[in-house]
Write an enzyme that holds these catalytic residues in place. Structure first.
Site, PDB file in Angstrom:
ATOM      1  N   CYS A  88       0.859  -1.242   0.008  1.00 49.52           N
ATOM      2  CA  CYS A  88      -0.325   0.258   0.027  1.00 49.52           C
ATOM      3  C   CYS A  88       0.700   1.411   0.232  1.00 49.52           C
ATOM      4  O   CYS A  88       0.517   2.242  -0.820  1.00 49.52           O
ATOM      5  CB  CYS A  88      -0.941  -0.005   1.288  1.00 49.52           C
ATOM      6  SG  CYS A  88      -0.134  -0.408   2.780  1.00 49.52           S
ATOM      7  N   HIS A 129      -2.235   6.729   4.013  1.00 49.51           N
ATOM      8  CA  HIS A 129      -0.936   6.765   4.277  1.00 49.51           C
ATOM      9  C   HIS A 129      -0.328   8.175   3.651  1.00 49.51           C
ATOM     10  O   HIS A 129      -0.708   8.541   2.528  1.00 49.51           O
ATOM     11  CB  HIS A 129      -0.219   5.723   3.490  1.00 49.51           C
ATOM     12  CG  HIS A 129      -0.437   4.388   4.133  1.00 49.51           C
ATOM     13  ND1 HIS A 129      -0.863   4.415   5.570  1.00 49.51           N
ATOM     14  CD2 HIS A 129       0.058   3.025   3.786  1.00 49.51           C
ATOM     15  CE1 HIS A 129      -0.958   2.856   5.629  1.00 49.51           C
ATOM     16  NE2 HIS A 129      -0.426   2.417   4.638  1.00 49.51           N
TER      17      HIS A 129
END
Length: 344
Positions: free
Chosen positions: A148, A240
């Protein structure tokens, strides 16, 4: 044409995200949910500890959970949300039996004959499929999406390669959902930052070299690029954030970099694809996870604070939704690309 799809690891957080994103998908229908042995035979809606939205979608609520046995699954595509150690055995079984496996697991990502794909970055790497089938004697195949954190980073690096990118340093601030559920203990992360995520820095430093490499007919020649990462867990639920420091083999301006970001275009005709792959924010305090993680329905990467960093250097902030663009959404987009290219 509509395709039947199955979810491996359907009860976990990423498995649930697959089901949520596939609900009412224009091409794909979830026909099977596959889970661990202790859950086989149980009804999905009654057994799953559903956490990703308000309710379990009606389309899967009454499905009986199946074992990880390809002979008992009827599907065109298998999406894998399995842990890496389990995925290595199970995904191979499904591929050997003729299934198309779109995997979010790390088990096969760096295998030389397995495509590691971000559609807007390296769609030509799907050429490895025939190499893989020939090498392994499989009737099906495995295609993986990256870690990710890697996805968010590499989407921004791809357009910078044309500017002579040669070195990248990145410090990440990674959301709690990246650790799965129940994930990080509350007393460990509240009022705290964890400066270590096991195995993460290795992935972020190695996967970009394959993704940005060149497909040469039967193999990938890795990119000549140095990536150094420091990865940290922060008390954010989703999204993120990455502080990126990029160095080039020539002088580049902030305008050059912003123009490059805006030049990366989506692949037309894919239902999950965002209108803008990279959204550039001009405000001095963006991107922020809470404000920007849902850009492009969670499939866009948002960048901001683009500024010079000494001679031949630029620094910026990148942010992306780690369970959508960074996980389930990435696998779904890969499957859509394979369907468009008639590989399924």
């Amino acid at each position: 044409m509509r395709y039947k799809v199955a979810i491996l690891g359907a009860t976990g957080m990423v498995g649930q995200k697959f089901i949520q994103l596939l609900d009412n998908h224009p091409w794909f229908d979830v026909s099977a949910v596959i889970a661990s042995e202790r859950r086989v035979g149980k009804v999905y809606g009654e057994e799953v500890d559903w956490i990703v939205s308000r309710d379990v979608p009606k389309s899967v609520r009454d499905l009986e959970m199946l074992p990880m046995d390809p002979k008992k699954v009827d599907a065109d595509i298998v999406f894998s949300a399995l842990p890496s150690d389990v995925a290595r055995e199970v995904e191979a079984k499904f591929a050997a039996e003729g299934f198309v496996v779109a995997s979010n697991a790390s088990a096969f990502r760096m295998e030389p004959d397995v495509p590691l794909v971000i559609p807007e970055v390296n769609p030509d790497h799907l050429g490895l499929i025939e190499v893989q089938k020939r090498n392994r004697g499989w009737d099906g195949f495995i295609v993986t999406n990256p870690n990710c954190t890697t996805i968010v980073l590499v989407i921004t690096l791809k357009p910078l390669m044309e500017l002579g990118l040669k070195e990248v340093n990145v410090a990440t601030m990674q959301a709690l959902s990246g650790a799965g559920y129940p994930g990080v203990p509350s007393l460990a992360i509240t009022d705290n930052i964890l400066p270590f995520i096991k195995g993460e820095e290795d992935k972020v430093e190695s996967e970009p070299l394959k993704l940005l490499g060149r497909f040469e007919g039967s193999e990938i020649r890795f990119a000549s690029l140095r990536v150094s990462a420091s990865c940290h867990r922060v008390p954010v639920i989703d999204g993120h954030t990455e502080a990126v420091f990029a160095r080039f083999d020539r002088d580049v301006s902030v305008d050059d970099v912003i123009e490059a970001f805006k030049s990366l275009k989506p692949i037309e005709g894919l239902p999950t694809s965002p209108e803008e792959v990279i959204v550039v924010r001009e405000e001095p305090d963006r991107p922020q996870p809470r404000l920007d993680r849902d850009a492009g329905n969670g499939m866009s990467v948002v960048v901001g604070r683009v500024r010079k960093d000494g001679e031949n250097g630029v620094k910026y902030i990148a942010m992306g939704h780690n369970t959508v663009r960074g996980a389930a959404g990435a696998s779904i987009l890969n499957a859509e690309l394979m369907a468009k290219e008639k590989l399924i």
